[in-house]
Write an enzyme that holds these catalytic residues in place. Sequence first.
Site, PDB file in Angstrom:
ATOM      1  N   CYS A 159      -2.227  -0.713   7.528  1.00  9.93           N
ATOM      2  CA  CYS A 159      -1.420   0.507   7.434  1.00  9.93           C
ATOM      3  C   CYS A 159      -1.427   1.277   8.749  1.00  9.93           C
ATOM      4  CB  CYS A 159      -1.915   1.373   6.290  1.00  9.93           C
ATOM      5  SG  CYS A 159      -1.589   0.607   4.673  1.00  9.93           S
ATOM      6  N   HIS A 162       0.857  -1.193   0.000  1.00  9.20           N
ATOM      7  CA  HIS A 162       0.000   0.000   0.000  1.00  9.20           C
ATOM      8  C   HIS A 162       0.888   1.236   0.000  1.00  9.20           C
ATOM      9  CE1 HIS A 162      -3.813  -2.069   1.829  1.00  9.20           C
ATOM     10  NE2 HIS A 162      -3.268  -2.780   0.843  1.00  9.20           N
ATOM     11  N   GLU A 205       1.030   3.776   1.975  1.00 13.02           N
ATOM     12  CA  GLU A 205       1.577   4.091   3.297  1.00 13.02           C
ATOM     13  C   GLU A 205       2.771   3.203   3.625  1.00 13.02           C
ATOM     14  OE1 GLU A 205      -3.022   4.261   3.888  1.00 13.02           O
ATOM     15  OE2 GLU A 205      -1.601   3.283   2.540  1.00 13.02           O
ATOM     16  N   CYS A 241      -6.160   1.665   6.058  1.00  9.21           N
ATOM     17  CA  CYS A 241      -6.761   0.403   6.470  1.00  9.21           C
ATOM     18  C   CYS A 241      -6.111  -0.039   7.784  1.00  9.21           C
ATOM     19  CB  CYS A 241      -6.545  -0.653   5.386  1.00  9.21           C
ATOM     20  SG  CYS A 241      -4.825  -1.184   5.197  1.00  9.21           S
TER      21      CYS A 241
END
Length: 163
Positions: A90, A57, A59, A87
Site C-alpha cells: 500500500c 486492501h 488503501e 503495509c
Amino acid sequence: MRDFDPADLGWMQQALLLAKEAATQGEVPVGAVLVRDQELLGAGSNGPIGQCDPTAHAEINALRAAAKAMGNYRLPGATLYVTLEPCTMCFGALVHARIARLVFAAFEPRAGVVGSQLNLQTASFYNHSMDVEGGLLEAESSALLRDFFRVRREVGVDFRTPE
C-alpha cells in the site's frame, strides 16, 4: 498525540465507518478515504476475502476509486486517511499515485512500514515523498481491530487458511 485539524478528525471518522462496514462483511476492519481540498475523491474498505483479491486492501480500493473518478492514476495534493498503518504494498501504491499526505490511526506492529517495522517515508530512493502522521483515533481503530480478531478466535476462524 499531536493536535490534528478538526477536518482530519472528520475524515478519519469516515474511514472508521468504512472499517466497521468491512467487519460486518467478515473482512479485517480497515477503512480509507482519499481527500483533496476537503473533497472526497475515493473511499475503500478491506476486501481481499470477498473480492478474492490479495491486493484489495482499503488503501488500494480507495486509490482505485479516486483514480477512476479523477480519470488519472496520479493524485497529487491528496491526503489518504486510513485506520491502520499501511503495509509495503500500500505504501508503494501511495508513492506511485503521488499522494501528498498520509494520516493513519492505529500502528501495525507486525507489518507497518511508516513507523512500526520500517520508516519507508524517509527512504531516499523513492522519486516521491509524502508527509506521514499517525495516531489519529488510534484507540478507536485499535479497539475495533482487537475486538474483530477476538471474536474470530472465539469462533475458530484461522486467517492463514481459506475458510
